[in-house]
Scaffold this motif. Sequence first.
Motif, PDB file in Angstrom:
ATOM      1  N   HIS A  43      -9.183 -11.422 -13.922  1.00  0.00           N
ATOM      2  CA  HIS A  43      -7.889 -11.393 -12.828  1.00  0.00           C
ATOM      3  C   HIS A  43      -7.418  -9.700 -12.359  1.00  0.00           C
ATOM      4  O   HIS A  43      -7.383  -9.237 -11.591  1.00  0.00           O
ATOM      5  N   ALA A  47      -7.955  -8.379  -8.728  1.00  0.00           N
ATOM      6  CA  ALA A  47      -6.663  -7.734  -8.180  1.00  0.00           C
ATOM      7  C   ALA A  47      -7.273  -5.555  -7.742  1.00  0.00           C
ATOM      8  O   ALA A  47      -7.303  -5.562  -6.432  1.00  0.00           O
ATOM      9  N   GLN A  82       2.403  -9.726  -8.531  1.00  0.00           N
ATOM     10  CA  GLN A  82       1.198 -11.067  -9.054  1.00  0.00           C
ATOM     11  C   GLN A  82       2.048 -11.178 -10.179  1.00  0.00           C
ATOM     12  O   GLN A  82       1.755 -12.330 -10.578  1.00  0.00           O
TER      13      GLN A  82
END
Length: 178
Positions: A43, A47, A82
């Motif tokens: 992740h 990002a 997020q």
Amino acid sequence: MDEKELLTYYKQTGDLNTLGTLYSPYMSLLYGVCYKYLQDEEHSQDAVMQIFEELIVKLRGHEVENFKSWLYVYARNYCLMQLRKGKKITNVDIEDNLYESEQQLNQSDEEDWTEGDFKKLETCLGTLNSEQETCVRLFYLEQKCYRDIAEITGFDLNKVKSFIQNGKRNLKICMEKK
């Protein structure tokens, strides 16, 4: 070319190679920031790439004085958003976002906020002068950038920065007293 010149050139031309030259030295730093918040390697890598894609548009519309600081704050806010989308945001992240300067993000992970803490925060927000309160709410709670806040409020851009800095300081002092 230095960063200022690269930023100016990118704003004028939209040349992605220039943006890449500007962005690439900060990729590992951004990965670390993203990993701190997202706690996941994949992740965090995603990002870093997503932030680059967003910068393609964002940098053409924002006045950026210090690219490294602006990029750090943008990445932090991206990660917080997020986490909010995934409903994984913790109270420590909220405290971090409201109080700590970008260079001092060392806080205890064991600190939990109670309903009383949030009431105290709301009370302390009310003690700020109206300009500081407005700017702090727009910047931290509504995630607006300096330029957007200046447009919304009609305040000069430098005044907006000052109101946020002083408001943040006054908010921290008030929270520590109560």
